[in-house]
Design a protein around this motif. Structure first.
Motif, short mmCIF file in Angstrom:
data_model
loop_
_atom_site.label_atom_id
_atom_site.label_comp_id
_atom_site.label_asym_id
_atom_site.label_seq_id
_atom_site.Cartn_x
_atom_site.Cartn_y
_atom_site.Cartn_z
N ASN A 138 0.81 -1.22 0.00
CA ASN A 138 0.00 0.00 0.00
C ASN A 138 0.85 1.27 0.00
OD1 ASN A 138 0.93 -0.26 2.65
ND2 ASN A 138 -0.97 0.52 3.56
N TYR A 195 -5.77 4.61 2.26
CA TYR A 195 -4.61 3.85 1.80
C TYR A 195 -3.83 3.23 2.96
CZ TYR A 195 -5.28 6.20 -2.73
OH TYR A 195 -5.79 6.66 -3.91
N ASN A 200 -3.85 -4.87 0.23
CA ASN A 200 -3.48 -4.98 -1.17
C ASN A 200 -4.52 -4.30 -2.05
OD1 ASN A 200 -5.61 -6.76 -1.02
ND2 ASN A 200 -4.37 -8.60 -1.25
#
Length: 342
Positions: A138, A195, A200
């Protein structure tokens, strides 16, 4: 199923195209939530006429509170496993939901990122390719959104909320929302916070979203409240990074955000030709801004200032004039810009 959230305010020019692009999807696994943010034109009538025959289309009403509040209202009512945001002047490709469904179960991805095209400018991306790449890191997103380092994702936007799909569960469980007191950069703050929470994600190299470019963008207009909202943006950004102990790591980049915000306050607020305040009051406000946090410390950092001003001669001139109290020159430059724009 995906929940598509559309905030609308006086959007009669494009809203029909927008809604029909959703209702004509090749896959019907969606719900459409339209949040009418106190529109005063025919937007509400258009929405009701188009949506009335469709059981999966919902229209929510609220007084005019801004796009962030409208999106938050839509989020609170979302029942789909995924949430996608669509602006009222933009529209989707017919296979948006189908493409999302195709990749949604891949490796239990927490996020999906798609390509977009720009209507009204010469920015078009290849719509033929359709490939899903799975990423386990990320930090590609985090570093990309902060450093504008999107070489891998050059055909999309990491900061905007559109051309993306978010897991509803992650948003609800972490009480994620758009900051209502931040009217510029609120999208970036929402994405950055999201985020940090994902494991993933999937990047789908296909155009599924069409962004309508406009010269009359809100981000370029006179804004009397810009100083307050810019300070709120930097405060929220610092809180997010501090939570993950990354303030020092991204100090230079956030410094460039602050320089950019400072210049925006001078251009779009204090010395904007539409500002009705007398010159003496505007100068006083400019001096106070220059001496206040977070701007004063960053303006003293020559490295950050120089990095921001690379290839931006006018910004370099603005900062030089501000440091030497040459406010008349800044006012003159802004008036010339207004004349050229006419």
């Amino acid at each position: 199923m995906v929940t598509i959230i559309v905030p609308v305010y006086n959007a009669e020019k494009y809203i029909e195209r927008c809604i029909k692009s959703v209702l004509s999807q090749s896959c019907s696994s969606f719900e459409l939530i339209i949040v009418n943010d106190g529109s005063t034109d025919s937007t509400d009538k258009i929405c009701k006429n188009i949506c009335s025959p469709h059981a999966n289309c919902y229209i929510l009403e609220q007084p005019n509170m801004g796009v962030s509040a409208a999106r938050n209202y839509g989020i609170s009512r979302a029942t789909g496993k995924w949430i996608a945001f669509l602006d009222s002047d933009d529209f989707l490709e017919p296979d948006f939901v189908e493409t999302l469904e195709k990749y949604s179960s891949t490796d239990n991805a927490d996020f999906m990122l798609f390509n977009y095209s720009v209507i009204g400018r010469d920015i078009m991306h290849n719509n033929i390719r359709s490939w899903g790449g799975v990423y386990q890191d990320n930090h590609l997103l985090i570093d990309g959104v902060i450093n504008s380092n999107s070489n891998i994702f050059s055909k999309t936007s990491l900061r905007s909320p559109w051309a993306k799909a978010y897991r509803t569960k992650i948003i609800h469980e972490n009480n994620l929302h758009f900051e209502k007191d931040v009217t510029i950069g609120e999208d970036m703050l929402f994405n950055l916070a999201y985020y940090f929470l994902i494991r993933n994600f999937i990047y789908v190299d296909r155009v599924v979203y069409n962004y309508q470019y406009s010269d009359d963008s809100f981000s370029r207009r006179f804004n009397s409240n810009l100083i307050e909202t810019d300070i709120a943006f930097h405060k929220n950004m610092n809180q997010i990074l501090d939570k993950y102990r990354l303030v020092k790591q991204y100090e230079n980049q956030t410094g460039k955000f602050i320089v950019n915000g400072y210049l925006s306050c001078l251009k779009r607020c204090i010395f904007n030709p539409e500002n009705p305040e007398p010159y003496s009051k505007r100068v006083k406000k400019a001096i106070e801004l220059t001496k206040s946090k977070p701007y004063c410390d960053v303006l003293k950092n020559q490295y950050i200032v120089q990095e921001h001003c690379k290839g931006r001669k006018k910004d370099r001139l603005f900062i030089y004039c501000a440091k030497h109290n040459n406010w008349r020159i800044i006012e003159w430059l802004m008036r010339i810009k207004q004349i050229k724009a006419k």
